[in-house]
Enzyme design. Structure first.
Site: not given
Length: 387
Positions: A280, A364-365, A129, A158, A160, A337
């Site tokens: 490198q 999911e936490g 919530e 939230w 899905t 990058q």
């Protein structure tokens, strides 16, 4: 690139090959456009259902694939390498099927599961919530007992597939069971007063619709409660362990795609008379990205194999979620990058991957919550030895 996987059976090898074929033909060509248009790919989920890919970890007796979780997660990862929104949707669908599969009555399992795990219906999971994301015990949406069922009120955030799903595993406070009691319900969009709010406008995963679900005095029929009354929080938390593994697999698939894009670009782009991969500084960056991807993959597979063996895996699931999603954020950022200015444009998918990775550290936490969970497990597991 194709990941060289260690799979337990010939059936699993064929399953991954089928997934790659479908993902390359049906997901990869659509992903960029659908994400740009914020378009929900309902037809893709129908196709995955027809192919048997929406019920892989469930029993064959209810129409599932009967596959180990370690195999199912690698299928999810393969999907995520082509389209993270769809892979996340498969994980959420599996999460939504879990309560009925594990806690439903024989009648509920027989009535609902074949259509759910057979992929003919798409699921959603209503736990969070707006004020109670990481603390589900603080939820306010509730269901009160009536003569023929319950009346549900409140709002879940939230969600899905909100507004697109065919069923919603929904957690509501049931005050008749006590002031802190929560119960699980199987809700469907045909119930009057159960509706979706306008979709959230998100940074990434824009092909995956996320919306709040509103409950305006929804009459919930008797027989729609899943599991014991007042035991919904335990059901929710048990399902979240497997859901965290699903997110881990999605994150690894996304990171693998970012690595592949970066390597391909580094092989083609030249600077100072050499391919940039031969410098490198770039080679070391790519090496670190590869190490992060493969380490994260190994971590979620360790947790999945524990689950398949019937061993406790909650701590390992939190570790996998933490490691995999942090790796995805780092790898996708590094991919931008490597591409330099090109990576910051929408001509290449690297910038989209970076935006998509961020939310994986949150849902999911959050990864801060994962650290709390891991710490509590460590303290609890060490106590007997110290006592």
């Amino acid at each position: 690139m194709a990941v060289d996987r260690e799979l337990p059976t010939r059936e699993a090898v064929d399953l991954v090959a089928l997934t790659r074929e479908i993902a390359n033909a049906e997901l990869a060509p659509k992903a960029a456009a659908y994400e740009r248009e914020e378009r929900f790919p309902r037809e893709v989920f129908a196709l995955l259902g027809e192919a048997g890919l929406l019920g892989l970890p469930f029993g064959e007796d209810v129409g599932g694939g009967g596959q180990p979780y370690a195999v199912y997660l690698q299928v999810v990862e393969e999907l995520a390498m082509r389209w993270a929104s769809v892979a996340l949707g498969v994980s959420v669908h599996t999460l939504a099927c879990g309560p009925v599969d594990r806690f439903g009555t024989p009648e509920q399992r027989q009535q609902w599961l074949p259509e759910m795990v057979g992929g003919r219906l798409l699921g959603a999971y209503c736990l969070s919530e707006a004020h109670a994301g990481s603390d589900p015990a603080a939820m306010r949406a509730s269901a009160k007992t009536t003569d023929d069922g319950w009346t549900a009120t409140g709002e879940k955030a939230w969600v899905t597939h909100g507004g697109h799903a065919d069923f919603y595993s929904t957690f509501l406070r049931t005050p008749d069971d006590g002031p802190n009691a929560i119960s699980c319900f199987h809700l469907t969009p045909d119930l009057a007063g159960f509706s979706a709010a306008p979709p959230e406008q998100k940074m990434g995963l824009t092909g995956s619709t996320t919306a709040a679900m509103r409950l305006d005095d929804v009459a919930v029929p008797a027989g729609r409660m899943v599991g014991e009354s007042g035991r919904g929080l335990a059901i929710a938390l048990s399902a979240l362990d497997s859901g965290r593994l699903g997110v881990s697999a999605v994150a690894v698939g996304l990171a693998q795609s970012a690595l592949d894009v970066a390597v391909a670009y580094a092989l083609e782009r030249e600077a100072f008379g050499r391919r940039i991969v031969d410098h490198q500084g770039v080679a070391f960056l790519l090496a670190d990205m590869a190490a992060a991807v493969e380490s994260a993959r190994a971590t979620y597979l360790v947790a999945a194999r524990r689950k398949d063996a019937g061993k406790p895996y909650s701590r390992q699931a939190s570790i996998a979620k933490l490691v995999a999603t942090d790796a995805a954020m780092r790898v996708t950022t590094d991919a931008v990058q490597v591409l330099g200015g090109a990576g910051y444009t929408r001509d290449h998918p690297a910038e989209r991957y970076m935006r998509e990775a961020k939310v994986m550290q949150i849902f999911e936490g959050t990864n801060q919550i994962q650290r709390m969970v891991i710490g509590k497990h460590l303290a609890r597991e060490a106590t007997p030895a110290n006592g």
